[in-house]
Write a protein that holds these residues in place. Structure first.
Motif, PDB file in Angstrom:
ATOM      1  N   UNK A 194       0.835  -1.200   0.000  1.00  0.00           N
ATOM      2  CA  UNK A 194       0.000   0.000   0.000  1.00  0.00           C
ATOM      3  C   UNK A 194       0.871   1.252   0.000  1.00  0.00           C
ATOM      4  N   UNK A 195       0.357   2.306  -0.607  1.00  0.00           N
ATOM      5  CA  UNK A 195       1.081   3.571  -0.667  1.00  0.00           C
ATOM      6  C   UNK A 195       0.816   4.364   0.614  1.00  0.00           C
ATOM      7  N   UNK A 196       1.474   3.935   1.699  1.00  0.00           N
ATOM      8  CA  UNK A 196       1.311   4.610   2.995  1.00  0.00           C
ATOM      9  C   UNK A 196       2.688   5.005   3.512  1.00  0.00           C
ATOM     10  N   UNK A 197       2.677   5.907   4.496  1.00  0.00           N
ATOM     11  CA  UNK A 197       3.954   6.437   4.972  1.00  0.00           C
ATOM     12  C   UNK A 197       4.500   5.698   6.177  1.00  0.00           C
ATOM     13  N   UNK A 198       3.795   4.665   6.654  1.00  0.00           N
ATOM     14  CA  UNK A 198       4.296   3.948   7.822  1.00  0.00           C
ATOM     15  C   UNK A 198       3.529   2.672   8.100  1.00  0.00           C
ATOM     16  N   UNK A 199       4.035   1.878   9.048  1.00  0.00           N
ATOM     17  CA  UNK A 199       3.409   0.595   9.406  1.00  0.00           C
ATOM     18  C   UNK A 199       2.314   0.775  10.455  1.00  0.00           C
ATOM     19  N   UNK A 200       1.195   1.377  10.042  1.00  0.00           N
ATOM     20  CA  UNK A 200       0.130   1.717  10.980  1.00  0.00           C
ATOM     21  C   UNK A 200      -0.520   0.452  11.548  1.00  0.00           C
ATOM     22  N   UNK A 201      -1.044   0.598  12.765  1.00  0.00           N
ATOM     23  CA  UNK A 201      -1.730  -0.509  13.457  1.00  0.00           C
ATOM     24  C   UNK A 201      -0.831  -1.739  13.621  1.00  0.00           C
ATOM     25  N   UNK A 202       0.466  -1.480  13.868  1.00  0.00           N
ATOM     26  CA  UNK A 202       1.387  -2.556  14.220  1.00  0.00           C
ATOM     27  C   UNK A 202       2.134  -2.143  15.485  1.00  0.00           C
ATOM     28  N   UNK A 203       2.863  -3.080  16.059  1.00  0.00           N
ATOM     29  CA  UNK A 203       3.594  -2.786  17.298  1.00  0.00           C
ATOM     30  C   UNK A 203       4.657  -1.705  17.097  1.00  0.00           C
ATOM     31  N   UNK A 204       5.035  -1.432  15.845  1.00  0.00           N
ATOM     32  CA  UNK A 204       6.004  -0.369  15.573  1.00  0.00           C
ATOM     33  C   UNK A 204       5.428   1.023  15.873  1.00  0.00           C
TER      34      UNK A 204
END
Length: 313
Positions: A194-204
């Motif tokens: 996906x063209x997103x700027x980060x690993x959303x909804x993850x432990x990161x």
């Protein structure tokens, strides 16, 4: 009276020109856009109405833009006497749901989601995190593969349980890339980055959630006046203390959207109304139950079409 549920879109539904027809037609909408620009210290309404796209798409702009349009439409609906039985949102959309439920004001929510967007952008250096949509594979197989890859030392997990046959995974770039390869081997029709700027909804996102909890602590949250079905639990919540904890957890927990929709359907809802830009959630709802009546309100024409149905005997 008809029983309706409001659902609110999340990041990815933004596009240049969003809200223009409402802005042109309603003085109240123009005033809200003007006040949002003043509050946030950026020309948000210009990004929404004129772009450029790359500026609007930045997380710290996209999140308040989507919330501003959704909550401006809610105010128009309230002026027309429309009341929802319960509300929910997809990720960022949960904040629009809380404005609709009276948990927080539009002004406070705008500041919160702008800060939320900034913290999410900063949590993981650019290029180190990733997300991917997995199509056509059952949940059990996806959870098994992501667990195996985590056991090998990479970060990857389910981020969104969207609807049957559509799951989103999130984590480190290496973890998501490995998972995509394995999931295709397992029979996934597609595994698309996906063209997103980060690993959303993850432990990161845990570091971002810790900082965000301080921001949320400054907000004057109220008990919700109608139930908000939470992303984290897919259960209704109205107590402000529980809402606080769930909004912090939401940053690093999966969005249980399919379960949320199923719960709302079980409350004898006559129709879902997607309030805000795009038709993404309406599409997901129809994949959960293709017979469910859905509306999306993103311009004056779609507002009038909904009101015509709503006022029918």
């Amino acid at each position: 009276m008809k029983r309706i549920a409001f659902v609110f879109p999340g990041q990815g539904s933004q596009e240049v020109g969003m809200g223009k027809a409402f802005y042109d037609q309603y003085e109240s909408v123009r005033e809200q856009f003007y006040q949002a620009d003043k509050r946030l210290g950026v020309p948000l309404s210009q990004y929404m109405l004129e772009g450029p796209d790359e500026t609007l798409t930045k997380t710290e702009n996209a999140q308040p833009a989507l919330l501003l349009l959704s909550t401006a439409i809610v105010k128009l609906l309230e002026d027309k006497g429309v009341q929802a039985e319960l509300v929910a949102g997809h990720s960022l959309g949960e904040y629009s749901a809380h404005v609709a439920a009276g948990t927080m004001s539009q002004e406070e929510a705008l500041t919160l989601v702008q800060k939320r967007g900034q913290l999410m952008e900063q949590a993981v250096p650019a290029g180190q995190g990733s997300m991917a949509a997995v199509l056509g594979l059952d949940v059990e197989a996806i959870e098994r593969v992501t667990t195996e890859i985590r056991d090998q030392g990479e970060v990857v997990e389910v981020a969104n349980y969207n609807c049957p046959g559509q799951i989103v995974i999130s984590g480190s770039k290496e973890g998501v890339d490995k998972a995509c390869e394995r999931l295709k081997e397992e029979g996934a029709k597609r595994a698309l980055p996906l063209n997103v700027s980060g690993p959303f909804h993850s432990r990161l996102m845990k570091p971002a959630s810790e900082q965000f909890s301080k921001e949320l602590g400054h907000a004057s949250l109220q008990d919700a006046t109608i139930p908000v079905v939470a992303n984290v639990t897919a259960q209704p919540v109205q107590d402000q203390e529980k809402i606080f904890n769930l909004l912090v957890e939401q940053l690093y927990s999966p969005v249980r959207f399919e379960e949320t929709i199923q719960y709302m359907m079980d409350q004898e809802i006559d129709a879902f109304v997607e309030v805000g830009n795009g038709k993404v959630l309406s599409g997901l709802i129809r994949k959960v139950n293709r017979r469910m009546k859905t509306f999306n309100i993103q311009d004056p024409e779609s507002l009038e079409a909904f009101l015509e149905w709503y006022k029918e005997d």
